[in-house]
Design an enzyme around this catalytic site. Structure first.
Site, PDB file in Angstrom:
ATOM      1  N   VAL A   1      62.403   7.859  49.443  1.00 38.00           N
ATOM      2  CA  VAL A   1      62.757   7.476  50.804  1.00 38.00           C
ATOM      3  C   VAL A   1      63.695   6.268  50.775  1.00 38.00           C
ATOM      4  CG1 VAL A   1      61.821   6.721  53.016  1.00 38.00           C
ATOM      5  CG2 VAL A   1      60.553   8.340  51.620  1.00 38.00           C
TER       6      VAL A   1
ATOM      7  N   ASN B   1      74.752   6.945  47.375  1.00 42.19           N
ATOM      8  CA  ASN B   1      74.545   6.533  48.777  1.00 42.19           C
ATOM      9  C   ASN B   1      74.618   5.010  48.921  1.00 42.19           C
ATOM     10  OD1 ASN B   1      74.010   6.911  51.483  1.00 42.19           O
ATOM     11  ND2 ASN B   1      71.773   6.974  51.191  1.00 42.19           N
TER      12      ASN B   1
ATOM     13  N   SER C   1      27.020  25.922  25.583  1.00 41.32           N
ATOM     14  CA  SER C   1      28.140  26.638  26.205  1.00 41.32           C
ATOM     15  C   SER C   1      28.235  26.385  27.714  1.00 41.32           C
ATOM     16  CB  SER C   1      28.076  28.138  25.893  1.00 41.32           C
ATOM     17  OG  SER C   1      26.785  28.669  26.069  1.00 41.32           O
TER      18      SER C   1
END
Lengths: 301, 620
Positions: free
Chosen positions: B17, B149, B526
């Site tokens: 952002v 930018n 198990s």
């Protein structure tokens, strides 16, 4: 070498791919049919996806008893065409209690007739996957929706358990009691749907085109007086205006716009000039307490 | 906006952002005229109240409906936006950049033709930028735009722009990414987004939208490849028609074309391309079609219809990149569901070659993969599938792994190459069959698998049971957890990954013993359902019996025969089942023995009854 596909052909192929994938993986799919333009496009895609076989699922209309007359006429026409099996379901409790938008408000009306009605119908028939016509461009909160979304055994949408969706690969596996919602039109915009309807010559309800209709001005919208059950407020007098609808639902909750567009071509041109979102006319979204997010969690489509 | 046919471009935006990603997307939507009037009005109002630009239009608000959702704890992978120009329709995948970033970006990149990597001109190329570039490359996104930018905040200085694009080119080269196009811009003002900036006379390239409108992405190197048509479903409206429906993954399909099916290998010819109005003359990559064959060959969902001259490979072992997407880590050896196109099989990760550090691009050794980690792994499938390397074709090289119990998608994978061709491997045929061995023993082989908490009484019951079987003249053997860990499995610890491997080995040994004709009693904690299921699938039908030795944790802990529970409680023993490691009780065991109600001797008799009943049922 042949031409690559244009964007409508790619959207069409994607939707057909989704329809076939869900049908291959689900035991008992169904297509929700709301009689609107998105449903019309979806039903057409279903015919194409499985031709020359009949679509291997029924259409299901969750009826609220408050749709426009013209919508019921359209529905009957589809039922009589023999191209689909059409199921209609009404929530018995809502029917018994006479739930309506005037006495009970838009939120309760929608919850009981649509949200509850849908859950009841899915349970009754044992559907494990339902196609819906929702699109991601309809509303901000839909932008992140999956194409295939898993619902728990009681039809709730758990935002935390949604699956990542990559490529054209859909995980349609379900745990016990879980069901799917699938949205083949996710990547379509309103304009795409109309262009597709135009290209394919799909029939839609005449309410989408401008005609003189009796309306009253209510909360800044134009509400059509579609039958005698319409209640007029003090000072409200129906007047005849040339209007059309961008989305169709229960008539007391669907706002019309004034328009001269009597044909699809004129309507597309009108859409280019005036740009409002189609949900503007939908009163249920303005109901402050009823955010789309919350409705979805509860099981609204 | 005309309604002439348009092409479709799907792109992904990467950046946080802070880089101005939401503002950039909002600006594109707004300037392309794709924001509805009522949404614009809402934007103007919101900009005054919650905007960050002093009342001026805050374009980020057009797409930022996400903050409230984040507070509610809703996971947002990717948000999709739509806009169009006269030439093209665009689908924008916007992956928010928080801790789930890898998973989100990978999801968004999987369908993208192009990626825009956003960089803050003031900060230049950061670790994050390298990570984005790496993921974009991994997912095979062919076109990359570097959007530099916030140029207004560096006074549109040409040197800053050149330095940033230069250092990114170096990164791109190292990764193997195709040459990126760099564009200097300022999103809030819209400079070089849609309108050409007046501040950068030195920049002669296209604006961002110009570039998006014109870039050639014809998705479709796939178009030029040999035919691949994965069959999704078979249409049989009546006995005289069999149609095979699916989306063309590569090449073209035409009537008369010679084809070969993969993996089955059958040959035939395309008869028709069926459509509602009239038959089609051609179907191209990306198109959903229905075809019929000239011959009556077997073809089910999952087969891939291929050009006869150049069919798909089939294999059952691969090297693949795996992006792990689940909170529960990868367990090598555990069977996962595997879906590629319409093919669904079972797969195990047999080896993790390395995992990739996405920030430093280093390769690290790893025993497992955690959420958002990426690894190069070897996979073994339970049967061969038709495939193509991901580089060549995403539809035939991209797959997902599915947890067999929760049914969730736990990983996305990209096939690099097959480790061996399936048609080269054969089981060694044995002259003495297992049936002959069993007959010589005079018994039907079986595996009786006792599972339960430590201290539940498994070993005690196993001993009594074996004595009773021995007394009947049966040939038996006990595989006991503690004993096996001293020998065969002494290299294994107690992490989840090692527990899975522990059970896998024991199951394989038990199977070999049933091949020899023995009745095998396995006495192992198990703890995981998946591995017990794996064991069941290894054995012949009707020869595996899961017996749940059900003792409540409190009772086992009270007995604490070996003193292990007290050690576990005091923290001296880590990964102890029931205390610090989970036990998943069987959902549908063949027999459940409640040790609080039954003596070990009675328990053994129940097991004998179960065996006798199963034999009778088998003979009936």
């Amino acid at each position: 070498m042949a031409e690559p596909l244009d964007h409508l052909q790619r959207l069409e192929s994607e939707a057909i791919h989704i329809l076939r994938e869900v049908v291959a993986e689900a035991e008992r799919p169904v297509m929700l049919y709301s009689i609107g333009k998105d449903s019309a496009a979806m039903a057409h895609l279903a015919k194409k996806a499985f031709y020359p076989a009949k679509p291997p699922f029924p259409l299901l209309h969750i009826d609220t008893t408050w749709k426009f007359q013209a919508m019921y006429a359209m529905r009957d026409q589809v039922a009589q065409s023999g191209e689909f099996e059409l199921l209609v379901y009404k929530n018995k409790e809502a029917e018994a209690r006479g739930i309506n938008p005037f006495d009970h408000g838009a939120a309760l009306h929608t919850e009981l007739w649509k949200t509850e009605g849908l859950k009841q119908a899915l349970d009754l028939y044992g559907f494990d996957a339902a196609f819906g016509g929702a699109r991601r461009d309809e509303e901000k909160s839909r932008a992140k929706e999956r194409i295939i979304s898993v619902r728990s055994a009681n039809h709730r949408w758990d935002p935390k358990s949604q699956r990542p969706e990559l490529w054209r690969l859909y995980n349609a596996a379900r745990g016990p009691g879980e069901t799917l919602r699938a949205f083949p039109l996710s990547n379509w915009t309103e304009r795409d749907v109309w262009r597709y309807i135009q290209r394919e010559g799909i029939e839609v309800a005449p309410l989408y085109f401008a005609a003189e209709r009796p309306v009253v001005v209510r909360d800044g919208g134009l509400i059509m007086v579609d039958d005698h059950r319409m209640r007029l407020g003090p000072g409200e007098t129906p007047q005849r205006l040339k209007v059309r609808f961008r989305t169709l639902g229960c008539y007391p909750l669907s706002g019309a716009v004034e328009s001269e567009a009597e044909t699809l071509e004129q309507m597309l041109a009108e859409m280019d000039r005036s740009q409002t979102s189609e949900r503007q006319g939908r009163l249920i979204d303005h109901d402050a307490a009823a955010s789309m997010e919350r409705k979805k969690v509860e099981g609204y489509f | 906006m005309t309604d002439q046919p348009k092409s479709l471009l799907r792109f992904l935006t990467c950046g946080s952002v802070d880089d101005g990603k939401s503002t950039l997307i909002g600006r594109l939507l707004y300037d392309a005229g794709c924001v509805y009037d009522d949404h614009s009005a809402a934007l103007a109002a919101d900009s005054k109240t919650v905007g960050t630009r002093g009342g001026e239009l805050d374009f980020a608000l057009l797409v930022d409906g996400l903050s409230a959702e984040r507070e509610q704890g809703i996971t947002i992978d990717v948000a999709y936006r739509y806009f169009e120009t006269a030439q093209r329709k665009f689908i924008v995948a916007d992956a928010p950049g928080h801790e789930q970033y890898t998973r989100n970006m990978v999801t968004g990149a999987s369908t993208a033709d192009l990626a825009i990597l956003l960089i803050d001109a003031r900060k230049g190329v950061l670790a994050q930028t390298r990570r984005h570039a790496l993921l974009v490359h991994l997912l095979g996104v062919r076109h990359v735009v570097l959007a530099v930018n916030k140029m207004d905040l560096v006074q549109w200085d040409e040197t800053v722009f050149n330095n940033v694009s230069q250092s990114f080119s170096e990164v791109a080269q190292r990764i193997g990414l195709a040459a990126p196009v760099a564009i200097p811009l300022a999103a809030p003002q819209g400079d070089n987004v849609v309108k050409r900036s007046t501040h950068a006379p030195w920049y002669a390239g296209p604006t961002l939208l110009d570039y998006l409108n014109r870039v050639e992405v014809e998705t479709d190197s796939a178009l030029a490849q040999p035919l691949r048509l994965p069959v999704q479903t078979v249409l049989r409206p009546h006995l005289d028609f069999r149609g095979f429906a699916g989306m063309v993954a590569a090449g073209e399909v035409r009537p008369g074309q010679e084809v070969r099916l993969a993996p089955s290998g059958a040959r035939t010819r395309i008869a028709r391309l069926v459509d509602t109005d009239q038959d089609l003359q051609v179907g191209v990559a990306g198109q959903s079609v229905t075809v019929t064959f000239t011959d009556d060959v077997d073809c089910a969902r999952g087969e891939v219809i291929c050009a006869a001259s150049d069919p798909c490979e089939a294999a059952d072992q691969f090297d693949a990149h795996l992006v792990w997407m689940s909170d529960a880590p990868l367990l090598p050896g555990r069977p996962y569901g595997f879906k590629l196109g319409a093919q669904k099989v079972s797969a195990q990760v047999t080896d993790i070659r390395h995992k990739l550090n996405v920030n430093s691009m280093e390769r690290w050794a790893a025993k497992t993969l955690e959420l958002n980690e990426i690894g190069l792994v070897s996979l073994a499938l339970d049967r061969p599938i038709a495939f193509a390397p991901y580089e060549q074709n995403k539809d035939l090289g991209g797959f997902i792994l599915i947890d067999r119990i929760a049914q969730t998608t736990v990983a996305a994978g990209m096939i690099r190459f097959a480790l061996r061709r399936a048609h080269n491997i054969h089981w060694q045929a044995l002259d003495i069959s297992r049936e002959k061995r069993a007959a010589a023993m005079g018994q039907r082989p079986a595996v009786i698998w006792l599972t339960g908490l430590s201290g539940a009484g498994k070993s005690t019951i196993a001993n009594i049971l074996e004595k009773k079987l021995f007394a009947e003249g049966k040939k038996t053997l006990i595989l006991d957890g503690d004993n096996i860990r001293h020998g065969l499995n002494k290299d294994l610890g107690f992490s989840d990954a090692d527990r899975v491997e522990n059970i896998r080995r024991v199951a394989e040994v038990a199977r070999l013993m049933t091949d020899a004709g023995l009745i095998v009693i396995v006495s192992f904690i198990s703890p995981f359902r998946s591995e017990r299921d794996l064991a069941r699938r290894l054995m012949a039908e009707g020869e595996f019996f899961e017996v749940f030795i059900d003792t409540p944790l409190e009772a086992a802990e009270r007995r604490d025969v070996k003193g292990l529970y007290s050690k576990a409680r005091s923290g001296q023993l880590k990964h102890f089942t029931g205390v610090s490691s989970p036990y998943e009780p069987p959902e549908a065991p063949d027999l459940r023995i409640e040790t609080e109600r039954l003596a070990p001797d009675q328990a053994a008799d129940l097991i004998l009854d179960m065996l006798a009943n199963a034999r009778q049922a088998g003979e009936a």
